[in-house]
Design a protein around this motif. Sequence first.
Motif, mmCIF file in Angstrom:
data_model
loop_
_atom_site.group_PDB
_atom_site.id
_atom_site.type_symbol
_atom_site.label_atom_id
_atom_site.label_comp_id
_atom_site.label_asym_id
_atom_site.label_seq_id
_atom_site.Cartn_x
_atom_site.Cartn_y
_atom_site.Cartn_z
ATOM 1 N N ILE A 58 0.842 -1.202 0.000
ATOM 2 C CA ILE A 58 0.000 0.000 0.000
ATOM 3 C C ILE A 58 0.874 1.247 0.000
ATOM 4 C CG2 ILE A 58 -1.735 1.284 1.306
ATOM 5 C CD1 ILE A 58 -2.605 -1.522 2.431
ATOM 6 N N GLU A 59 0.598 2.134 -0.932
ATOM 7 C CA GLU A 59 1.356 3.381 -1.060
ATOM 8 C C GLU A 59 0.602 4.581 -0.510
ATOM 9 O OE1 GLU A 59 2.299 3.539 -5.218
ATOM 10 O OE2 GLU A 59 3.923 2.090 -4.994
ATOM 11 N N PHE A 110 8.068 3.972 4.069
ATOM 12 C CA PHE A 110 8.968 4.998 3.553
ATOM 13 C C PHE A 110 8.604 6.377 4.089
ATOM 14 C CE2 PHE A 110 8.679 1.701 0.175
ATOM 15 C CZ PHE A 110 9.962 1.202 0.313
ATOM 16 N N LEU A 111 8.050 6.416 5.295
ATOM 17 C CA LEU A 111 7.597 7.677 5.877
ATOM 18 C C LEU A 111 8.771 8.615 6.132
ATOM 19 C CD1 LEU A 111 5.053 6.298 8.477
ATOM 20 C CD2 LEU A 111 4.539 7.329 6.271
ATOM 21 N N VAL A 112 8.607 9.849 5.716
ATOM 22 C CA VAL A 112 9.632 10.859 5.974
ATOM 23 C C VAL A 112 9.170 11.871 7.018
ATOM 24 C CG1 VAL A 112 10.784 10.618 3.744
ATOM 25 C CG2 VAL A 112 8.870 12.203 3.969
ATOM 26 N N ALA A 113 7.854 11.926 7.233
ATOM 27 C CA ALA A 113 7.293 12.843 8.230
ATOM 28 C C ALA A 113 5.895 12.356 8.596
ATOM 29 C CB ALA A 113 7.221 14.260 7.679
ATOM 30 N N LEU A 114 5.431 12.834 9.726
ATOM 31 C CA LEU A 114 4.063 12.556 10.165
ATOM 32 C C LEU A 114 3.212 13.799 9.951
ATOM 33 C CD1 LEU A 114 4.848 10.666 13.487
ATOM 34 C CD2 LEU A 114 4.079 9.687 11.317
ATOM 35 N N PRO A 115 1.908 13.630 9.819
ATOM 36 C CA PRO A 115 1.045 14.810 9.636
ATOM 37 C C PRO A 115 1.161 15.769 10.828
ATOM 38 C CG PRO A 115 -0.188 12.773 9.290
ATOM 39 C CD PRO A 115 1.143 12.389 9.820
#
Length: 107
Positions: A47-48, A92-97
């Motif tokens: 899932i992307e 591949f998370l680079v930041a959170l909301p």
Amino acid sequence: VLGCLRCIQQALTEQIVVFEGSSYLRVPLEIMSLASVTSMSLARNAIEILPSEIASLTSLGSLNLDKNRLAMLCDEVCELTRLRSLSCENNFLVALPDKITRLVNLL
């Protein structure tokens, strides 16, 4: 399709969605209409993107997104105010909301 039908049947009886290891690229929108679901695992897929409809899962207390291809979490995840557990390892998370602080029940 058969996996999704089993998933929906389990959700209707147990309020749990386990949709793991199926190499799905997207979350089936059919499971986003199951507002009584309290636990959902979408781990080990491909899932992307999470659909914005995830906000309709207002009873969700646990969400496992481990081992997918997510580069970001949609802002709608932050509307799941009953969420106590959120796991998104090996993506591949680079930041959170920015609104992640709304999830005050996270352990």
